[in-house]
Design an enzyme around this catalytic site. Structure first.
Site, PDB file in Angstrom:
ATOM      1  N   GLN A 153      79.038  52.368  37.415  1.00 10.17           N
ATOM      2  CA  GLN A 153      78.801  52.112  38.842  1.00 10.17           C
ATOM      3  C   GLN A 153      78.091  53.354  39.363  1.00 10.17           C
ATOM      4  OE1 GLN A 153      78.745  49.790  41.110  1.00 10.17           O
ATOM      5  NE2 GLN A 153      78.303  51.318  42.668  1.00 10.17           N
ATOM      6  N   PRO A 163      85.848  48.450  40.688  1.00  8.38           N
ATOM      7  CA  PRO A 163      86.362  49.041  41.930  1.00  8.38           C
ATOM      8  C   PRO A 163      85.776  48.467  43.217  1.00  8.38           C
ATOM      9  CG  PRO A 163      84.752  50.500  40.937  1.00  8.38           C
ATOM     10  CD  PRO A 163      84.963  49.376  39.968  1.00  8.38           C
ATOM     11  N   GLY A 190      80.896  43.894  44.648  1.00  5.39           N
ATOM     12  CA  GLY A 190      79.697  43.593  43.880  1.00  5.39           C
ATOM     13  C   GLY A 190      78.723  44.742  43.935  1.00  5.39           C
ATOM     14  N   MET A 191      77.820  44.797  42.964  1.00 11.74           N
ATOM     15  CA  MET A 191      76.781  45.825  42.943  1.00 11.74           C
ATOM     16  C   MET A 191      75.467  45.176  42.526  1.00 11.74           C
ATOM     17  SD  MET A 191      75.921  48.930  43.439  1.00 11.74           S
ATOM     18  CE  MET A 191      74.190  49.384  43.311  1.00 11.74           C
ATOM     19  N   GLU A 192      74.445  45.460  43.335  1.00 11.53           N
ATOM     20  CA  GLU A 192      73.169  44.769  43.212  1.00 11.53           C
ATOM     21  C   GLU A 192      72.277  45.314  42.109  1.00 11.53           C
ATOM     22  OE1 GLU A 192      74.290  46.725  45.676  1.00 11.53           O
ATOM     23  OE2 GLU A 192      72.696  47.899  46.609  1.00 11.53           O
ATOM     24  N   HIS A 225      75.135  38.156  49.113  1.00 14.29           N
ATOM     25  CA  HIS A 225      74.910  39.545  49.546  1.00 14.29           C
ATOM     26  C   HIS A 225      74.187  40.342  48.449  1.00 14.29           C
ATOM     27  CE1 HIS A 225      76.011  43.342  51.663  1.00 14.29           C
ATOM     28  NE2 HIS A 225      75.984  43.818  50.425  1.00 14.29           N
ATOM     29  N   GLU A 226      74.716  40.302  47.241  1.00 12.54           N
ATOM     30  CA  GLU A 226      74.102  41.098  46.171  1.00 12.54           C
ATOM     31  C   GLU A 226      72.690  40.597  45.860  1.00 12.54           C
ATOM     32  OE1 GLU A 226      75.641  43.668  45.977  1.00 12.54           O
ATOM     33  OE2 GLU A 226      77.613  43.001  46.626  1.00 12.54           O
ATOM     34  N   HIS A 272      70.107  41.878  48.279  1.00 14.91           N
ATOM     35  CA  HIS A 272      69.654  43.247  47.998  1.00 14.91           C
ATOM     36  C   HIS A 272      68.379  43.258  47.141  1.00 14.91           C
ATOM     37  CE1 HIS A 272      72.488  46.065  49.728  1.00 14.91           C
ATOM     38  NE2 HIS A 272      73.539  45.504  49.158  1.00 14.91           N
ATOM     39  N   GLU A 313      72.333  48.108  53.753  1.00 16.10           N
ATOM     40  CA  GLU A 313      73.492  47.217  53.877  1.00 16.10           C
ATOM     41  C   GLU A 313      73.478  46.318  55.118  1.00 16.10           C
ATOM     42  OE1 GLU A 313      75.217  46.613  51.407  1.00 16.10           O
ATOM     43  OE2 GLU A 313      74.866  48.358  50.127  1.00 16.10           O
ATOM     44  N   ASP A 349      79.827  58.976  49.928  1.00 20.20           N
ATOM     45  CA  ASP A 349      80.901  57.985  50.046  1.00 20.20           C
ATOM     46  C   ASP A 349      81.522  57.977  51.440  1.00 20.20           C
ATOM     47  OD1 ASP A 349      80.883  56.694  47.689  1.00 20.20           O
ATOM     48  OD2 ASP A 349      82.907  57.297  47.062  1.00 20.20           O
ATOM     49  N   TYR A 368      77.154  48.168  57.562  1.00 21.80           N
ATOM     50  CA  TYR A 368      77.169  46.728  57.283  1.00 21.80           C
ATOM     51  C   TYR A 368      77.194  45.911  58.574  1.00 21.80           C
ATOM     52  CZ  TYR A 368      78.447  47.765  52.399  1.00 21.80           C
ATOM     53  OH  TYR A 368      78.454  48.201  51.101  1.00 21.80           O
ATOM     54  N   ARG A 427      89.909  46.479  42.834  1.00 21.89           N
ATOM     55  CA  ARG A 427      88.942  46.551  43.930  1.00 21.89           C
ATOM     56  C   ARG A 427      89.533  47.374  45.070  1.00 21.89           C
ATOM     57  NH1 ARG A 427      86.415  41.075  46.608  1.00 21.89           N
ATOM     58  NH2 ARG A 427      85.055  42.122  48.113  1.00 21.89           N
ATOM     59  N   LYS A 481      88.904  47.838  48.121  1.00 21.12           N
ATOM     60  CA  LYS A 481      89.147  47.131  49.371  1.00 21.12           C
ATOM     61  C   LYS A 481      90.499  46.415  49.365  1.00 21.12           C
ATOM     62  CE  LYS A 481      87.506  42.901  51.313  1.00 21.12           C
ATOM     63  NZ  LYS A 481      86.574  41.856  51.500  1.00 21.12           N
TER      64      LYS A 481
HETATM   65  N1  BES Z   1      75.704  48.275  47.298  1.00 26.36           N
HETATM   66  C1  BES Z   1      77.008  47.867  47.677  1.00 26.36           C
HETATM   67  C2  BES Z   1      78.105  48.584  46.952  1.00 26.36           C
HETATM   68  C3  BES Z   1      78.148  50.094  47.117  1.00 26.36           C
HETATM   69  C4  BES Z   1      77.705  50.716  48.247  1.00 26.36           C
HETATM   70  C5  BES Z   1      78.667  50.853  46.101  1.00 26.36           C
HETATM   71  C6  BES Z   1      77.742  52.100  48.350  1.00 26.36           C
HETATM   72  C7  BES Z   1      78.722  52.230  46.209  1.00 26.36           C
HETATM   73  C8  BES Z   1      78.246  52.857  47.334  1.00 26.36           C
HETATM   74  C9  BES Z   1      77.219  46.363  47.507  1.00 26.36           C
HETATM   75  O1  BES Z   1      76.084  45.612  47.760  1.00 26.36           O
HETATM   76  C10 BES Z   1      78.246  45.920  48.502  1.00 26.36           C
HETATM   77  O2  BES Z   1      78.000  46.071  49.664  1.00 26.36           O
HETATM   78  N2  BES Z   1      79.367  45.388  48.049  1.00 26.36           N
HETATM   79  C11 BES Z   1      80.435  44.922  48.897  1.00 26.36           C
HETATM   80  C12 BES Z   1      80.438  43.435  49.003  1.00 26.36           C
HETATM   81  C13 BES Z   1      79.656  42.884  50.112  1.00 26.36           C
HETATM   82  C14 BES Z   1      79.815  41.364  50.171  1.00 26.36           C
HETATM   83  C15 BES Z   1      79.952  43.482  51.455  1.00 26.36           C
HETATM   84  C16 BES Z   1      81.747  45.301  48.262  1.00 26.36           C
HETATM   85  O3  BES Z   1      81.741  45.728  47.109  1.00 26.36           O
HETATM   86  O4  BES Z   1      82.771  45.162  48.917  1.00 26.36           O
HETATM   87 ZN    ZN Z   2      75.538  45.655  49.775  1.00 24.46          ZN
END
Ligand code: BES
Ligand code: ZN
Length: 617
Positions: free
Chosen positions: A153, A280, A283-285, A309-310, A313, A332, A389, A397, A570, A572
């Site tokens: 990641q 963790p 998703g990652m694009e 979403h991904e 991107h 985002e 971070d 977002y 995850r 979140k």
């Molecule tokens: N690019 C992000 C993930 C990210 C951002 C990883 C910054 C590390 C640093 C990805 O597109 C994302 O936003 N993922 C969200 C899901 C989305 C539906 C809001 C997530 O992982 O919660």
């Molecule tokens: Zn994103």
């Protein structure tokens, strides 16, 4: 990396004082999160040759960079983090390099002597135990429990922990790779990918389109593939691929829908890799291959907007990239907006209105949580001196997507869509700052129109705190019905009599989120008896339910919560239940006991966040 940006949005002076951008001056944008000097040396192509050692949990190999020393500097500086440099060659000859002391999260700059005509820099290296990008899974941490698994990641600044590189979002390069893996495993990257294992266990990759380092990605495991249509498909562990394929069968249509909105998908294939539960994030694009959490496999396709979403991107982020992490909302916010436009086309307006409303609620909560640091609620962030971070909140977002929704409503959907398609096209494979975007917005959409500017109030959104008064809100048609069912329940109508048969995940989330903060254990029991929340397979609902259970002292859910926290990685979903337990002296010991058991299952980045929450170390 220095990108010089001219702010050109001030043709007709006066009204601009009230709105538009703050300063019509030449602005220098410095990416403070890279130690590289890629503003002087073009990093054109990376040729990676690595071996993945699952036993030692180490990547070992070489990175060969094709460079153009355009400023004729005498040293090339690259980012590294916990990498051991074994040797360095410039144009085939060994050179004496030096590695700076580590600067916290930024890592150590690698200094390589070069000449004006140097063209090839090859670094032999291996990764360390604290590589922040790498998660090494033992077989028991995978779904199938037979083989080890590795995934990376790299966003925001973790690519440097597995590849010596110029690690800034504004620095793009193409790449090729040769990856050797243990027998019986498949390797995948953010590139053209194999669809099945081969006998040699050596895989070759090519990404001919230029991408920034944060989109470098690798996954290695016992992975199978199942196609959806000619250009899309699903990868997952053998034992998950059927379920994942069923859930994600809509991705072919999703790509078609996205193309109708904002122009051609430019990356060739679009595949999704469903990772083991410890992933963790949601998703990652990664280009050509979205990485995603298995927690979206709810069994009813109700959580696939995460894939929208991904996928989005592929335009906002991967094609047009934020110049620095301070401009993160350009990645985002646009993507959240675009995700909802795709979802609206596929599932209808009343459905997407629920996503907007839940997003608005998240925004309100985030703004409240950041009350002590209001500058962190501006769209344009200031992350100097901090780990990027720190900018990873709901602000980029949700405030970002609501800002775009406001522009859409102000100028009309057709004009805005036309503008966005043109924006993506004009900036394809380029980097953009917030200021350059605002300038482009003015010259191509607003044209200095005072009445539009007064309605939008750009400065309040981009360079101001909180939620501006003109923030758009979605229709609450479906949620109004949910609210009335909730009221019935609170007025002692039996839970089984509530009209819930048509509800999707989002209605359930609204139902639970808007319950009074402290339900009694008896009320929780009634809800559980009617709707089996404790045993739901839906991770979004389960997570919220566990938080409510802790709050209500509803101990019948604790076994399921234990199970959830043992497997899900995850962030979140981890921080809310642990955070809720830590709030009271009564529950904190349970949190500590669970965390002691499961910490090792979590990704290094999830551990970092949770260690703070749990006050470990
Ligand atoms: N690019 C992000 C993930 C990210 C951002 C990883 C910054 C590390 C640093 C990805 O597109 C994302 O936003 N993922 C969200 C899901 C989305 C539906 C809001 C997530 O992982 O919660
Ligand atoms: Zn994103």
């Amino acid at each position: 990396m220095l990108a010089v940006v001219v702010f050109a949005g001030c043709k007709n002076g006066d009204q601009k004082k009230a709105d538009a951008a703050p300063n019509a001056v030449l602005q220098a944008t410095k990416d403070v999160h890279t130690l590289s000097n890629a503003d002087s040396v073009d990093m054109q192509h990376l040729d990676l040759d690595i071996a993945v050692d699952m036993d030692k949990k180490r990547i070992n190999g070489s990175a060969l960079w094709t460079i153009n020393n355009k400023d004729k500097v005498s040293v090339l500086k690259l980012d590294t983090y916990d990498l051991t440099i074994d040797s360095v060659q410039v144009d085939g000859k060994k050179v004496a390099y030096s590695l700076d002391k580590q600067i916290q999260y930024l890592g150590s700059a690698l200094h390589i002597p070069i000449t004006a005509n140097s063209g090839a820099v090859k670094i032999y290296y291996h990764t360390g135990d604290s590589a922040r990008a790498l998660q090494w899974l033992d077989p028991q941490q995978t779904h199938d429990k037979k083989h080890p698994f590795l995934y990376t990641q790299s966003e925001s600044i973790y690519a440097r922990s597995w590849i010596p590189c110029a690690d800034g979002p504004g620095i793009r390069f193409s790449y090729s790779a040769r990856v050797k893996v243990p027998k019986g495993l498949l390797a995948l990257m953010s590139a053209e990918n194999p669809q099945e294992k081969n006998d040699s266990s050596i895989y070759h990759f090519n990404m001919e389109l230029p991408i920034p380092a944060y989109l470098m990605a690798l996954a290695v495991g016992d992975i199978a593939f199942k196609p959806v249509d000619e250009r899309t498909g699903v990868y997952a562990e053998q034992g998950v691929v059927e379920k994942a394929h069923w859930e994600l069968e809509g991705i072919g249509d999703m790509v078609n829908t996205a193309e109708q909105l904002y122009g051609p998908y430019r990356w060739g294939r679009y595949d999704v890799l469903v990772l083991p539960p410890g992933f963790p994030i949601g998703g990652m694009e990664n280009p050509r291959l979205t990485f995603c959490t298995p927690t979206i496999l709810a069994g009813d396709r109700s959580l696939v907007s995460l894939i929208a979403h991904e996928l989005a991107h592929s335009w906002s982020g991967n094609l047009v990239t934020n110049a620095t992490w301070d401009d993160f909302w350009l990645n985002e916010g646009f993507t959240d907006y675009f995700e909802r436009r795709i979802t609206e086309r596929m599932l209808g307006k009343s459905y997407v209105d629920m996503l907007w409303e839940l997003g608005y609620q998240d925004l309100v909560e985030e703004v409240n949580g950041l009350a002590k640091t209001p500058k962190d609620t501006w769209l344009k962030l200031d992350l100097k001196g901090r780990d990027p971070d720190a900018g990873l909140t709901d602000i980029p977002y949700e405030k970002g997507s609501h800002f775009l929704e406001l522009i859409e409503r102000t100028v009309g959907r057709d004009s805005f869509d036309h503008f966005l398609a043109k924006y993506f096209d004009a900036h394809a494979f380029k980097t953009i700052t917030t200021e350059a975007f605002l300038a482009y917005l003015d010259s191509n959409l607003i044209h200095g129109d005072t009445s539009i500017l007064n309605k939008i109030q750009i400065n309040k959104w981009v360079y101001g705190p909180g939620i501006p008064a003109n923030c758009p809100r979605a229709d609450r048609e479906r949620f109004a019905k949910v609210d009335s069912e909730r009221m019935k329940f609170l007025n002692d109508v039996p839970a089984t009599k509530l009209a819930t048969s048509e509800w999707t995940t989002h209605e359930w989330l609204q139902f639970l989120r808007t319950m009074p903060p402290a339900l009694s254990a008896a009320q929780m029991g009634k809800l559980d008896a009617a709707f089996s929340f404790t045993n739901t397979g839906n991770s979004e609902i389960a997570d919220l339910w566990f938080v409510m259970s802790v709050r209500a002292g509803y101990t019948r859910a604790y076994g399921a919560m234990d199970n959830f926290l043992s497997s899900v990685g995850r962030r979140k979903f981890l921080e809310p239940p642990y955070g809720e337990m830590m709030k009271t002296a009564k529950n904190a010991p349970l949190a500590k006991q669970l965390y002691a058991k499961y910490r090792k299952n979590y990704h290094p980045l999830a551990q970092e966040g949770l260690d703070k929450l749990m006050k470990v170390n």
